[in-house]
Write an enzyme that holds these catalytic residues in place. Structure first.
Site, PDB file in Angstrom:
ATOM      1  N   ASP A 319       0.831  -1.261  -0.153  1.00  0.00           N
ATOM      2  CA  ASP A 319       0.134  -0.054   0.053  1.00  0.00           C
ATOM      3  C   ASP A 319       0.793   1.308  -0.058  1.00  0.00           C
ATOM      4  O   ASP A 319       1.849   1.086   0.363  1.00  0.00           O
ATOM      5  CB  ASP A 319      -1.121   0.167   1.179  1.00  0.00           C
ATOM      6  CG  ASP A 319      -2.117   0.888   1.085  1.00  0.00           C
ATOM      7  OD1 ASP A 319      -2.213   1.635  -0.026  1.00  0.00           O
ATOM      8  OD2 ASP A 319      -3.119   0.532   1.599  1.00  0.00           O
ATOM      9  N   GLU A 515     -10.087   6.920   4.798  1.00  0.00           N
ATOM     10  CA  GLU A 515      -9.192   6.401   5.593  1.00  0.00           C
ATOM     11  C   GLU A 515      -8.981   7.280   6.987  1.00  0.00           C
ATOM     12  O   GLU A 515     -10.158   7.230   7.457  1.00  0.00           O
ATOM     13  CB  GLU A 515      -7.643   6.291   4.873  1.00  0.00           C
ATOM     14  CG  GLU A 515      -7.703   5.930   3.364  1.00  0.00           C
ATOM     15  CD  GLU A 515      -6.431   5.751   3.007  1.00  0.00           C
ATOM     16  OE1 GLU A 515      -5.487   5.233   3.659  1.00  0.00           O
ATOM     17  OE2 GLU A 515      -6.584   6.023   1.891  1.00  0.00           O
TER      18      GLU A 515
HETATM   19  C1  BGC Z   1      -5.110   2.952   0.407  1.00  0.00           C
HETATM   20  C2  BGC Z   1      -5.482   2.096  -0.644  1.00  0.00           C
HETATM   21  C3  BGC Z   1      -5.108   2.688  -1.951  1.00  0.00           C
HETATM   22  C4  BGC Z   1      -3.916   3.409  -1.972  1.00  0.00           C
HETATM   23  C5  BGC Z   1      -3.760   3.884  -3.553  1.00  0.00           C
HETATM   24  C6  BGC Z   1      -4.042   3.822   0.129  1.00  0.00           C
HETATM   25  O1  BGC Z   1      -3.870   4.838   0.982  1.00  0.00           O
HETATM   26  O2  BGC Z   1      -5.277   2.468   1.610  1.00  0.00           O
HETATM   27  O3  BGC Z   1      -6.681   1.462  -0.496  1.00  0.00           O
HETATM   28  O4  BGC Z   1      -5.186   1.676  -3.140  1.00  0.00           O
HETATM   29  O5  BGC Z   1      -3.924   4.255  -1.165  1.00  0.00           O
HETATM   30  O6  BGC Z   1      -4.291   5.364  -3.450  1.00  0.00           O
HETATM   31  C1  BGC Z   2      -3.145   9.850  -2.822  1.00  0.00           C
HETATM   32  C2  BGC Z   2      -4.437   9.094  -2.249  1.00  0.00           C
HETATM   33  C3  BGC Z   2      -3.507   7.740  -1.164  1.00  0.00           C
HETATM   34  C4  BGC Z   2      -3.041   8.692   0.159  1.00  0.00           C
HETATM   35  C5  BGC Z   2      -2.266   7.913   0.961  1.00  0.00           C
HETATM   36  C6  BGC Z   2      -2.991  10.769  -1.345  1.00  0.00           C
HETATM   37  O1  BGC Z   2      -2.213  11.786  -1.680  1.00  0.00           O
HETATM   38  O2  BGC Z   2      -3.825  10.733  -3.517  1.00  0.00           O
HETATM   39  O3  BGC Z   2      -4.577   7.946  -3.254  1.00  0.00           O
HETATM   40  O4  BGC Z   2      -4.394   6.940  -0.784  1.00  0.00           O
HETATM   41  O5  BGC Z   2      -2.148   9.935  -0.608  1.00  0.00           O
HETATM   42  O6  BGC Z   2      -1.971   8.674   2.014  1.00  0.00           O
END
Ligand code: BGC
Ligand code: BGC
Length: 651
Positions: A319, A515
């Site tokens: 991730d 999140e």
């Molecule tokens: C999330 C994932 C996601 C990834 C890419 C992460 O923060 O936990 O679910 O696929 O970001 O955006």
């Molecule tokens: C991204 C997301 C990702 C996240 C994780 C963002 O800047 O655009 O896709 O999941 O950061 O911290």
């Protein structure tokens, strides 16, 4: 793929319910030999892959394993560094323009795809692009957005899920992308968790059935013009963290972890899912009293259980910067995660340093080159299986086609099936066409609150209705269904005489989050009116003023709402329905469509009840949901004063 022994024993557990500890047979921990040789491997393909890998330099191999975010890498750097995969994180659009067209997207993807084929490697390796299409192709303006998973869970309809998978795959292919970071297979346990809405259900058996259906829908036959690769995420235990803290610690025995949180993976593997994403969470083994640390470093569960025992032969992706949370690791270096069995590294910004450090770790003996070869073999296998070596992504006739983004009829059906009628006293619903209706609540006219997080942006914030370029708010849908002249809107319920109306529709809702930003931190009570006092005020402004009140709640979690329910004659839990509110109007107005949605999570009966398990006061159990066909009075619910802080910790 065949995973005879473990699969069988886990299935028994799931049939037996969600308290597997006592039931798991010792044979669950199969010997790797039981499933080691996957019959799904195609010998000719494997020979072709082995020949390619044999001709690659270490730098080229590590490049294949590296996944930058397109905001931090140019197409020419993809060529130069032999990059194997890229992603567009939430809020990354062509030219950083939120309203980019599907043709802009396709051209953008094409520029990267071509660069990957312009390397100086003997055999050119096509690029894979991954995107978070978690409720439709949600980063793309103009794409129909489906209800978030929590609502889909209430539909209890795996066939619907498969059709949504098919439609989402079409949307994704229209933009030239062939890999969706979906589905989330979390079994959400604690309503404090900000990702509760990404979970279909607190019932592992439902998550398993849905996981299989969604993977089948997304992947189709794998090589078709409307197929994309699916991702089973987040392995393992993301939905079970203590106190619902995102990225936190899942406290469970090994049997509970596998039996409960592993359920969805069995479904996804049955549908031959090709990629698995690792969870940010960590695992604490309550039986052994041992902290196993972050999943990203857990070799036993990744290389051991997932690959060797379950026979998963696709690729494992980390991730977003997930490796940095492994003790002793950094964003750009984690030998432990490579050795644990992760194949593709989502290192969005620091990809250059990651390549250099990983190459050094191999040269200095901290990572065996055989592990690198295995990772690259898996990456190439997934690329070959999905047909990328034979036909470029943009050969799909869907590429650049705006029509492919439209799945409004399907989404409307999904909305209709995913909303749950919690209360309908005195037949306040259905609303009748031609009657005068007052609409209140800021969420009534907000596509942003209606779609939630992971909508155009990562958090789902900073969006105005026009950004979506499709769909309609509930206010618009009600105007259409009831006649525009019959609907008056006052966001806060002021400036109107309630008794002039035949009914009031109050549309309340959480504001978007994704999140950890959505966590309600212990010991704060989880009560909608506490977190959103303006919604309570709007409802108080119209309740008991001479017209029946119908409340519709948009929320990413079942939140305690007895105070709001008591102020309402009818109450609908609509979760996060997406762009097509017409599906809500279908069940609210006229009575032609009945409510068929049933809760897939228990609905709390107190602001400190956050789960389904013992110790939680449940107002409406999983499976609850009223209908026009089977009405039942709810009456006044107990609503004692909520404490300033919950006692606990809860779970
Ligand atoms: C999330 C994932 C996601 C990834 C890419 C992460 O923060 O936990 O679910 O696929 O970001 O955006
Ligand atoms: C991204 C997301 C990702 C996240 C994780 C963002 O800047 O655009 O896709 O999941 O950061 O911290």
């Amino acid at each position: 793929m065949k995973r005879p022994v473990l699969k069988l024993s886990l299935s028994l557990l799931l049939l037996a319910g969600c308290a597997p500890t006592a039931l798991i047979p010792a044979s669950a921990h199969v010997t790797p030999a039981a499933v080691a040789a996957s019959p799904a491997l195609d010998p000719a393909m494997e020979r072709r892959i082995a020949a390619i890998v044999a001709g690659m330099t270490l730098e080229q191999k590590v490049g294949q394993m590296t996944q930058p975010d397109v905001r931090y890498i140019t197409p020419d750097e993809v060529r130069q560094y032999y990059i194997g995969t890229v992603l567009n994180g939430g809020g990354a659009w062509p030219e950083m323009d939120k309203r980019s067209t599907v043709a802009d997207w396709a051209a953008w993807a094409d520029a990267y795809a071509e660069a990957a084929l312009a390397t100086d490697m003997t055999v050119k390796i096509p690029l894979l692009w991954g995107t978070d299409a978690v409720h439709g192709h949600n980063n793309v303006s103009g794409a129909t957005l489906f209800p978030h998973n929590i609502g889909l869970g209430a539909a209890h309809d795996p066939d619907l899920i498969e059709r949504i998978g098919r439609a989402t795959a079409r949307q994704v292919r229209a933009t030239g992308v062939t890999w969706a970071f979906a589905p989330t297979l979390a079994v959400g346990e604690n309503r404090r968790w900000g990702r509760t809405y990404e979970s279909w259900s607190s019932d592992p058996a439902q998550v398993r059935a849905y996981g299989e259906a969604m993977v089948r829908g997304l992947q189709g036959g794998l090589t078709g013009d409307a197929d994309v690769l699916a991702t089973a995420k987040h392995y393992l235990g993301d939905g079970g963290t203590f106190n619902g803290v995102d990225q936190g610690q899942t406290r469970a025995t090994r049997e509970e972890l596998l039996g409960r949180h592993g359920a969805g993976y069995l479904g996804a593997l049955d549908a031959d899912v090709q990629t698995v994403m690792i969870s940010y969470s960590s695992w604490y083994d309550t039986a052994a009293g041992r902290d196993h640390g972050k999943m990203h470093g857990n070799r036993d569960l990744i290389a051991g259980v997932l690959k060797d025992q379950l026979g998963f032969d696709g690729l494992v992706v980390s991730d977003w910067n997930g490796i940095e949370q492994v003790a002793g690791c950094a964003k750009d270096r984690c030998a432990q995660a490579v050795n644990a069995g992760i194949d593709v590294f989502m290192v969005p910004e620091d990809w250059r340093a990651f390549i250099a450090n990983t190459v050094a770790d191999v040269r200095e003996g901290r990572i065996p080159e055989a592990r690198i070869d295995d990772a690259v073999t898996r990456i190439l296998r997934v690329k070959m299986r999905s047909g990328l070596f034979d036909r470029p992504a943009d050969a799909s006739p869907l590429t650049g086609r705006a029509e492919a983004l439209n799945a409004a009829a399907l989404a409307r059906e999904a909305v209709r099936k995913s909303v749950v009628l919690l209360k309908n006293d005195n037949a306040a619903l259905p609303l009748r066409a031609g009657r005068k209706v007052l609409v209140v609540g800021a969420s009534a006219d907000s596509l942003s609150n209606q779609t939630g997080g992971w909508s155009l942006t990562w958090q789902g914030t900073e969006n105005v209705n026009a950004d979506f370029a499709t769909g309609q708010t509930l206010l618009a849908a009600l105007r259409q269904a009831l006649g525009a002249d019959n609907v008056v809107y006052s966001a806060d319920g002021s400036g109107v005489e309630v008794s002039d109306f035949d009914a009031v529709v109050a549309v309340l809702g959480e504001t978007p989050y994704a999140e950890y930003n959505g966590d309600v931190r212990f010991p704060t009570p989880v009560q909608h009116s506490l977190q959103h006092p303006a919604d309570l005020a709007a409802l108080q402004a119209v309740s008991g003023k001479g017209a029946p009140v119908v409340t519709v709640l948009y929320s990413g979690r079942p939140a305690y709402a007895n105070d709001l329910i008591n102020l309402s004659d009818a109450f609908v839990a609509a979760f996060l329905p997406g762009t097509e509110a017409a599906g809500l109007a279908d069940v609210l107005v006229g009575g032609a469509h009945d409510f068929t949605g049933r809760l897939s999570f228990a609905w709390p009966g107190s602001a400190c009840s956050t789960g389904d398990g013992p110790g939680n006061l449940v107002q409406f159990p999983r499976g609850y949901g009223l209908s026009y066909a089977a009405p039942a009075p709810v009456g006044r619910l107990p609503a004692p004063a909520t404490p300033a802080a919950c006692e606990g910790p809860d779970t």
